[in-house]
Motif scaffolding. Structure first.
Motif, PDB file in Angstrom:
ATOM      1  N   ALA A 156       0.863  -1.177   0.000  1.00  0.00           N
ATOM      2  CA  ALA A 156       0.000   0.000   0.000  1.00  0.00           C
ATOM      3  C   ALA A 156       0.903   1.232   0.000  1.00  0.00           C
ATOM      4  CB  ALA A 156      -0.892  -0.005   1.234  1.00  0.00           C
ATOM      5  N   GLU A 157       0.538   2.219  -0.792  1.00  0.00           N
ATOM      6  CA  GLU A 157       1.356   3.437  -0.854  1.00  0.00           C
ATOM      7  C   GLU A 157       1.507   4.070   0.536  1.00  0.00           C
ATOM      8  OE1 GLU A 157      -0.404   6.857  -2.802  1.00  0.00           O
ATOM      9  OE2 GLU A 157       1.494   7.256  -3.835  1.00  0.00           O
ATOM     10  N   ARG A 158       0.512   3.863   1.407  1.00  0.00           N
ATOM     11  CA  ARG A 158       0.546   4.484   2.732  1.00  0.00           C
ATOM     12  C   ARG A 158       1.375   3.685   3.746  1.00  0.00           C
ATOM     13  NH1 ARG A 158      -3.969   8.439   3.107  1.00  0.00           N
ATOM     14  NH2 ARG A 158      -3.350   8.440   5.250  1.00  0.00           N
ATOM     15  N   ALA A 159       1.889   2.560   3.315  1.00  0.00           N
ATOM     16  CA  ALA A 159       2.758   1.746   4.188  1.00  0.00           C
ATOM     17  C   ALA A 159       3.777   1.059   3.280  1.00  0.00           C
ATOM     18  CB  ALA A 159       1.924   0.723   4.960  1.00  0.00           C
ATOM     19  N   ASN A 160       4.678   1.854   2.714  1.00  0.00           N
ATOM     20  CA  ASN A 160       5.493   1.374   1.583  1.00  0.00           C
ATOM     21  C   ASN A 160       7.006   1.421   1.801  1.00  0.00           C
ATOM     22  OD1 ASN A 160       5.934   4.103   1.583  1.00  0.00           O
ATOM     23  ND2 ASN A 160       5.444   4.446  -0.567  1.00  0.00           N
ATOM     24  N   PRO A 161       7.511   1.079   2.979  1.00  0.00           N
ATOM     25  CA  PRO A 161       8.964   1.231   3.169  1.00  0.00           C
ATOM     26  C   PRO A 161       9.789   0.362   2.210  1.00  0.00           C
ATOM     27  CG  PRO A 161       8.020  -0.062   4.962  1.00  0.00           C
ATOM     28  CD  PRO A 161       6.869   0.508   4.177  1.00  0.00           C
ATOM     29  N   LEU A 162       9.277  -0.808   1.848  1.00  0.00           N
ATOM     30  CA  LEU A 162      10.041  -1.667   0.929  1.00  0.00           C
ATOM     31  C   LEU A 162      10.046  -1.071  -0.476  1.00  0.00           C
ATOM     32  CD1 LEU A 162      11.613  -4.393   0.783  1.00  0.00           C
ATOM     33  CD2 LEU A 162       9.513  -5.373  -0.168  1.00  0.00           C
ATOM     34  N   TYR A 163       8.914  -0.506  -0.878  1.00  0.00           N
ATOM     35  CA  TYR A 163       8.847   0.121  -2.206  1.00  0.00           C
ATOM     36  C   TYR A 163       9.869   1.258  -2.299  1.00  0.00           C
ATOM     37  CZ  TYR A 163       7.095   2.647  -6.257  1.00  0.00           C
ATOM     38  OH  TYR A 163       7.006   3.287  -7.473  1.00  0.00           O
ATOM     39  N   ARG A 164       9.958   2.064  -1.245  1.00  0.00           N
ATOM     40  CA  ARG A 164      10.929   3.168  -1.240  1.00  0.00           C
ATOM     41  C   ARG A 164      12.352   2.644  -1.366  1.00  0.00           C
ATOM     42  NH1 ARG A 164       8.756   7.833   2.668  1.00  0.00           N
ATOM     43  NH2 ARG A 164       6.529   7.432   2.432  1.00  0.00           N
ATOM     44  N   SER A 165      12.620   1.553  -0.693  1.00  0.00           N
ATOM     45  CA  SER A 165      13.957   0.973  -0.750  1.00  0.00           C
ATOM     46  C   SER A 165      14.247   0.391  -2.141  1.00  0.00           C
ATOM     47  CB  SER A 165      14.066  -0.108   0.336  1.00  0.00           C
ATOM     48  OG  SER A 165      15.260  -0.805   0.218  1.00  0.00           O
ATOM     49  N   PRO A 195      12.868   2.622   7.954  1.00  0.00           N
ATOM     50  CA  PRO A 195      11.521   2.390   8.471  1.00  0.00           C
ATOM     51  C   PRO A 195      10.724   3.698   8.404  1.00  0.00           C
ATOM     52  CG  PRO A 195      13.210   1.773  10.079  1.00  0.00           C
ATOM     53  CD  PRO A 195      13.911   2.453   8.960  1.00  0.00           C
ATOM     54  N   ILE A 196       9.414   3.581   8.242  1.00  0.00           N
ATOM     55  CA  ILE A 196       8.577   4.782   8.203  1.00  0.00           C
ATOM     56  C   ILE A 196       7.449   4.646   9.216  1.00  0.00           C
ATOM     57  CG2 ILE A 196       9.038   5.244   5.758  1.00  0.00           C
ATOM     58  CD1 ILE A 196       6.193   4.073   5.192  1.00  0.00           C
ATOM     59  N   GLN A 197       6.730   5.726   9.436  1.00  0.00           N
ATOM     60  CA  GLN A 197       5.487   5.663  10.209  1.00  0.00           C
ATOM     61  C   GLN A 197       4.385   5.318   9.214  1.00  0.00           C
ATOM     62  OE1 GLN A 197       5.069   6.467  13.674  1.00  0.00           O
ATOM     63  NE2 GLN A 197       3.058   5.556  13.264  1.00  0.00           N
ATOM     64  N   ALA A 198       3.820   4.102   9.324  1.00  0.00           N
ATOM     65  CA  ALA A 198       2.782   3.707   8.369  1.00  0.00           C
ATOM     66  C   ALA A 198       1.528   4.547   8.577  1.00  0.00           C
ATOM     67  CB  ALA A 198       2.462   2.225   8.538  1.00  0.00           C
ATOM     68  N   THR A 222      -4.394   2.750   6.249  1.00  0.00           N
ATOM     69  CA  THR A 222      -4.757   2.266   4.915  1.00  0.00           C
ATOM     70  C   THR A 222      -5.886   1.247   5.015  1.00  0.00           C
ATOM     71  OG1 THR A 222      -4.007   0.893   3.049  1.00  0.00           O
ATOM     72  CG2 THR A 222      -2.730   0.721   5.072  1.00  0.00           C
ATOM     73  N   LEU A 223      -6.683   1.162   3.951  1.00  0.00           N
ATOM     74  CA  LEU A 223      -7.741   0.142   3.894  1.00  0.00           C
ATOM     75  C   LEU A 223      -7.130  -1.252   3.980  1.00  0.00           C
ATOM     76  CD1 LEU A 223      -9.731   1.809   0.995  1.00  0.00           C
ATOM     77  CD2 LEU A 223     -10.567   1.533   3.343  1.00  0.00           C
ATOM     78  N   ALA A 224      -5.909  -1.387   3.506  1.00  0.00           N
ATOM     79  CA  ALA A 224      -5.211  -2.678   3.575  1.00  0.00           C
ATOM     80  C   ALA A 224      -4.576  -2.812   4.958  1.00  0.00           C
ATOM     81  CB  ALA A 224      -4.167  -2.765   2.472  1.00  0.00           C
ATOM     82  N   SER A 225      -5.425  -2.937   5.978  1.00  0.00           N
ATOM     83  CA  SER A 225      -4.972  -2.805   7.361  1.00  0.00           C
ATOM     84  C   SER A 225      -4.001  -3.906   7.799  1.00  0.00           C
ATOM     85  CB  SER A 225      -6.184  -2.770   8.297  1.00  0.00           C
ATOM     86  OG  SER A 225      -7.047  -3.856   8.025  1.00  0.00           O
ATOM     87  N   ALA A 226      -4.078  -5.073   7.171  1.00  0.00           N
ATOM     88  CA  ALA A 226      -3.176  -6.165   7.587  1.00  0.00           C
ATOM     89  C   ALA A 226      -1.734  -5.930   7.128  1.00  0.00           C
ATOM     90  CB  ALA A 226      -3.684  -7.513   7.068  1.00  0.00           C
ATOM     91  N   ILE A 227      -1.542  -4.971   6.228  1.00  0.00           N
ATOM     92  CA  ILE A 227      -0.167  -4.657   5.808  1.00  0.00           C
ATOM     93  C   ILE A 227       0.196  -3.204   6.154  1.00  0.00           C
ATOM     94  CG2 ILE A 227       0.053  -6.474   4.081  1.00  0.00           C
ATOM     95  CD1 ILE A 227      -0.652  -4.482   1.906  1.00  0.00           C
ATOM     96  N   GLN A 228      -0.482  -2.666   7.146  1.00  0.00           N
ATOM     97  CA  GLN A 228      -0.176  -1.305   7.620  1.00  0.00           C
ATOM     98  C   GLN A 228       1.000  -1.382   8.594  1.00  0.00           C
ATOM     99  OE1 GLN A 228      -3.627   0.985   8.857  1.00  0.00           O
ATOM    100  NE2 GLN A 228      -2.388   2.161  10.286  1.00  0.00           N
ATOM    101  N   ILE A 229       2.185  -1.560   8.036  1.00  0.00           N
ATOM    102  CA  ILE A 229       3.395  -1.781   8.832  1.00  0.00           C
ATOM    103  C   ILE A 229       4.512  -0.919   8.254  1.00  0.00           C
ATOM    104  CG2 ILE A 229       5.155  -3.517   9.444  1.00  0.00           C
ATOM    105  CD1 ILE A 229       2.860  -5.607   9.391  1.00  0.00           C
ATOM    106  N   GLY A 230       5.174  -0.164   9.118  1.00  0.00           N
ATOM    107  CA  GLY A 230       6.213   0.746   8.647  1.00  0.00           C
ATOM    108  C   GLY A 230       7.621   0.264   8.932  1.00  0.00           C
TER     109      GLY A 230
END
Ligand code: PLP
Length: 397
Positions: free
Chosen positions: A238-247, A257-260, A263-271
């Motif tokens: 999810a764009e709102r929890a995307n630390p791997l995408y940024r890397s 690491p980011i502050q997630a 997001t509607l995709a709550s199970a992957i709201q991890i920063g």
């Protein structure tokens, strides 16, 4: 291969389970009497024929891992972890309870396997950040449910502390027992294709244990000579929890690491994903890609999937949105055989679907299908039907 095929989905306990049918590759030393199995794995590999045509591609499959005992693919790893705990307790280990931090699916899975085994579970949940269905699962299954006013990453920090006590066993996916079970997802996909490797596998990623598990199962198959080639692996965030995408954008040279964000995709709201290093290693070995999806993209992709006969959770929506974007950018070719791992059952996320179809999210919700309210009269119903059927889009095949 023959042994695995002979066991697949039979009623021979415990080998009919998709995980324990591969016991020799998962946890060979465990006594069968300590296995806690709820017949996990063996999920539908759905031929997404109509969606495939809509996207102009030829060979799209959805691995419906949410059609599982607790409604998510977390069951694949949890059966192994709880079985091993049962074995350790039987050997005299002083374990009083098993604990996890969760975005909702790990806790549901832990609670139900522990309930089946008669072991106490403890779940640490971020208050107000998981669905009602996910919350009621551990409550119903007798877990000690701790609702904390923080996010997943905050729960994770606390569970690491409380499990320093040897009486409380840690069930999060940095525990490699989980990975051993989760890795069967890739093996099972290949098995379902008569031991042929697909071209691409797309998986939504949060804490990133599952992508490394997927990779480790496939690498094991190659090492043992069951397959010759590896698929490409795509992690969808999810764009709102995307630390791997940024890397990924800087070739994994750095990871922050980011502050997630919510997001509607709550199970992957991890920063601050626990398994990021393993995931990066996996992606490098599998010519991997990371793609992201906005809230609108993930919700529309989920809704589109539903119109073709699925009932898609928001995380699967993230994966489908990533597929659509990668087809557009040409990073995935339309001729390739693509498998999207659908990680949870849509019925765990009805609130997401209600809001989408009511049109109360912050974007247009182009596929919203609103119920028509009518007086209970035949003429009114007939008139409404006539209008609605006239308006039905011709593109619907
Ligand atoms: C756990 C989970 C994921 C992501 O798995 P990670 O190992 O955390 O990356 C994706 N979708 C759903 C529904 C999940 O429960």
């Amino acid at each position: 291969m023959k042994l695995f095929d002979n066991r697949y989905k039979t009623t021979e306990w415990p080998y009919g389970s998709g995980v324990w049918g591969k016991k020799e590759w998962v946890l060979p030393q465990i006594d069968n009497e300590n296995i806690v199995s709820l017949y996990e794995g063996g999920t539908n590999l759905f031929w997404a024929e109509r969606l495939s045509r809509m996207l102009g591609m030829g060979d799209l499959w959805i691995k419906l891992c949410g059609n599982s005992h607790s409604g998510s693919f977390k069951d694949l790893g949890m059966t192994v972890l709880v079985s091993q705990v049962k074995q350790m307790i039987s050997e005299g280990a002083p374990i009083k309870a098993v604990a996890c931090a969760s975005t909702g699916d790990t806790s549901a899975s832990l609670a139900v396997y522990c309930a089946a085994a008669g072991i106490q579970s403890i779940v640490l949940l971020p208050k107000g950040k998981i669905s009602i269905a996910q919350l009621i699962q551990p409550i119903a299954n007798g877990a000690l449910v701790l609702s904390l006013d923080t996010d997943f990453d905050g729960c994770m920090r606390i569970v690491k502390e409380i499990t320093k006590d040897e009486q409380i066993y840690l069930a999060n996916s940095m525990n490699s027992l989980r990975i051993e079970g989760q890795k069967t997802v890739g093996i099972e996909i290949v098995q379902q294709f008569d031991w042929k490797t697909p071209d691409v596998i797309i998986i939504p990623g949060g804490n990133l244990g599952n992508v490394s598990a997927l990779g480790s199962g496939l690498l094991m198959m190659r090492e043992l000579g069951l397959i010759a080639t590896l698929p490409r692996i795509v992690v969808a965030q999810a764009e709102r929890a995307n630390p791997l995408y940024r890397s990924y954008l800087n070739n994994f040279e750095t990871f922050e690491p980011i502050q997630a964000q919510k997001t509607l995709a709550s199970a992957i709201q991890i920063g601050d994903p626990v398994s990021v290093e393993k995931a990066v290693r996996t992606l490098k070995q599998f010519n991997g890609i990371v793609e992201q999806a906005t809230e609108e993209e993930l919700a529309d992709a989920a809704a589109l999937g539903d119109t073709t006969g699925m009932l898609t959770c928001p995380h699967t929506g993230v994966a489908l949105a990533a597929l659509i974007k990668l087809l557009k950018s040409g990073k995935i070719d339309k001729s390739e055989r693509v498998v999207v791992i659908s990680t949870a059952h849509g019925l765990k996320f009805t609130d997401f679907k209600v809001r989408y179809h009511e049109g109360t999210l912050n974007f247009p919700c182009g596929f919203a299908n609103k119920p028509i309210e009518l007086p209970p009269r035949v003429d009114a119903v007939k008139e409404a039907l006539q209008q609605a059927l006239q308006n039905r889009r011709k593109t619907d095949v």
